[in-house]
Design a protein around this motif. Structure first.
Motif: not given
Length: 605
Positions: A487-493, A548-560, A570-579
């Motif tokens: 997936a493309y990395l989700p936007h978060a402020w 700083d995730d001041v609004l908690g948007e990244w925490t809500a979307r990171r799934e980690l 480099p094209d902003c797609h997630v290649a790998w993740r470790s929970y």
């Protein structure tokens, strides 16, 4: 005036016929075509320090408006390239043109109106929270010069009036013979790789035998670029597109579609013609007559700037790569402009391929990485073509719902229109049918899921064994952010050094990114010992982290968990993740990058 669809005027470009008289030129990448796809590739490769030559048989950038809808994903790419502000300077935000209008003619009866591009009350938050960027209405003839300027500022070599006349796809590279159109001089260009971005009539695709599936010539169309002050009929219901459909007209199927270039005085007027009736009349008098017919007011002055004809196609290449040659843009996928995905897909093709070429050419990645371009973009091309055709069919339902048919008399047409808005059981039923038909137009103008929800599966993506989150809403109309690999990395402020930035401003820029959380020190230590020679930036993102995730948007979307990590390409797609933080993060990262970059391959592709 009249021009062929493929011809271009100088448009500020001067070509010296005495330039480039070289018997042989060597480069890393040859880009054939300098439209949106080719110029995007030129900008990206130049940004990455790759030697490339871009050639075009035309004498300059697009002379007419053509494509105009620029979605949020493409604006994010322009933001990454540092040209967002230049694009905004020549654009009209689509939220200012947020209606879709259907009428008998612009001065006549309005048939229906609906909200487009996320401007409806039930859509605004979806579009606004999905991206740091907004959709724009920017015509191709104004976008391409921005891309060209950016490419040249970064040192790109772009050669106009230079036509590819022969190309060979050899085991160790590409050999092309080109001709300077003004002087007739020919010379050879040798490159390790080449990109065919030479449009719907691609010489590259034809010469090298790329195969396609689908149908050509579904419809035959005329486009006229005109100046006409239609403020009186449009400003109170601002729209990017106005469809006119008139009863009693033998060519009622899309009597005329008015596309806004600049509100509300510059337009492209499209209409369909039947080749069985012979070649269409492209004279100024004919265009002005058709314009007045679809406006419904003969007193409006109309100035014709250019006219061309073109075909609606439903075609996608079965493969995007043949050895050292790649297809991109309209050379690879050809579909109607409905849904406004054409130029966006061109830019996104280039964004996917450029960084892969750069890494392979520099020896930092294996050949197999290049196979992922086809694996990732061909299914997207197929999806885009299918979606555009489907939305074209959705619009073609409207005339039959209205009760229009070919050969209908004007009197018969007036009667069915009267019934449509009458206080009768028949009128009520037909209005219900019309409401259903208009709702389907949301798939054309509000397809946020198609625009932002592209997901890749390839050798350059490491699946983590989990399923994508289940869709709870229509996946075409709604974007559901996820960090699932592919997936493309989700936007978060976020907040960084007193500035509000998007996490999408952090990643990209031609390099890999490692997004970590509170355990950033352990991940950073592991990453520093990789020794892969790639540009890898490490960002700690979370509550009171550096970003700083001041609004908690990244925490809500990171799934980690707070201790997990993402590898973002480099094209902003997630290649790998470790929970979570593994026992040996160094080994985990080294294994992941070895797979993503095809460093474990035993033979070339």
């Amino acid at each position: 005036m009249s021009t062929d669809q493929d011809s271009r005027t100088t448009n500020g470009e001067l070509t010296d016929p005495c330039l480039f008289h070289h018997p042989k030129v060597n480069t890393d990448v040859l880009i054939v075509g300098a439209g949106v796809a080719g110029l995007s590739m030129a900008v990206l490769l130049a940004s990455l320090g790759v030697r490339a030559i871009t050639i075009s048989k035309h004498t300059g950038t697009a002379p007419t408006p053509r494509a105009h809808i620029t979605n949020q994903r493409t604006m994010e790419i322009f933001r990454d390239l540092g040209i967002e502000e230049q694009v905004l300077a020549v654009s009209t935000p689509l939220k200012q043109l947020g209606s879709g209008v259907l009428a008998t003619n612009l001065a006549g009866t309005e048939i229906a109106r609906y909200s487009c591009y996320g401007t409806g009350s039930h859509q605004v938050s979806n579009f606004a929270t999905a991206s740091p960027c907004e959709m724009q209405n920017v015509s191709q003839h104004e976008l391409e010069p921005i891309l060209l300027s950016a490419a040249r500022e970064k040192g790109a070599d772009v050669r106009w009036a230079t036509e590819l006349v022969h190309v060979e796809n050899l085991p160790d590279g590409i050999k092309g013979r080109v001709r300077e159109r003004f002087s007739g001089a020919e010379y050879e260009i040798s490159a390790r790789y080449a990109v065919g971005a030479d449009g719907a009539r691609s010489f590259v695709a034809q010469e090298l035998g790329f195969t396609f599936e689908g149908e050509h010539g579904l419809k035959s169309m005329v486009s006229a670029w005109v100046e006409a002050d239609l403020t009186r009929y449009t400003a109170y219901r601002p729209a990017a597109i106005y469809w006119t459909m008139q009863p009693g007209n033998d060519s009622w199927v899309g009597s005329g579609t008015w596309i806004c270039v600049h509100p509300y005085k510059e337009w492209v007027l499209n209409w369909q013609y039947d080749p069985a009736d012979g070649e269409p009349d492209l004279s100024d008098s004919k265009v002005i007559g058709h314009a007045h017919y679809t406006i419904g007011d003969k007193a409006v002055p109309v100035r014709v700037k250019a006219v061309n004809k073109w075909q609606v196609n439903n075609v996608v290449a079965t493969t995007y790569r043949e050895k050292n040659m790649f297809l991109a843009g309209d050379a690879a996928h050809r579909h109607p402009p409905s849904s406004g995905l054409g130029s966006n897909t061109c830019v996104q093709d280039a964004y996917n391929l450029a960084w892969k070429l750069a890494l392979v050419l520099s020896g930092r990645a294996g050949q197999r990485l290049l196979d992922s371009y086809h694996e990732e973009r061909q299914p997207i091309g197929r999806q885009v073509v299918d979606h555009a055709i489907k939305t074209l069919h959705y619009m073609s339902r409207v005339p039959s719902v209205l009760g229009f048919w070919r050969g209908q008399t004007a009197e018969e047409g007036r009667k069915v229109m009267q019934e449509l808005f009458s206080d009768s059981p028949e009128g009520s039923q037909r209005r219900s049918a019309l409401t259903e038909a208009v709702y389907l137009q949301n798939y054309r103008s509000n397809a946020l899921g198609i625009q932002l929800g592209q997901r890749y599966k390839s050798q350059a993506i490491i699946d983590d064994g989990t399923a994508y989150p289940e869709s709870t809403r229509d996946p075409i109309l709604n974007y559901e952010p996820t960090t699932h690999p592919g997936a493309y990395l989700p936007h978060a402020w976020l907040e960084h050094q007193g500035r509000r930035i998007s996490i999408l401003d952090v990643v990209g820029h031609g390099r890999f990114s490692l997004i970590v959380g509170i355990s950033g020190a352990a991940w950073k230590a592991a990453a520093e010992g990789l020794g892969l020679g790639i540009d890898l930036s490490i960002y700690a993102v979370g509550i009171r982290c550096e970003y700083d995730d001041v609004l908690g948007e990244w925490t809500a979307r990171r799934e980690l968990s707070e201790h997990g990590a993402l590898i973002v390409r480099p094209d902003c797609h997630v290649a790998w993740r470790s929970y979570d933080l593994p026992q040996d993060p160094s080994t985990a990262l080294k294994s992941a990058f070895s797979h993503i970059l095809a460093l474990d391959e035993t033979s070339s592709s």
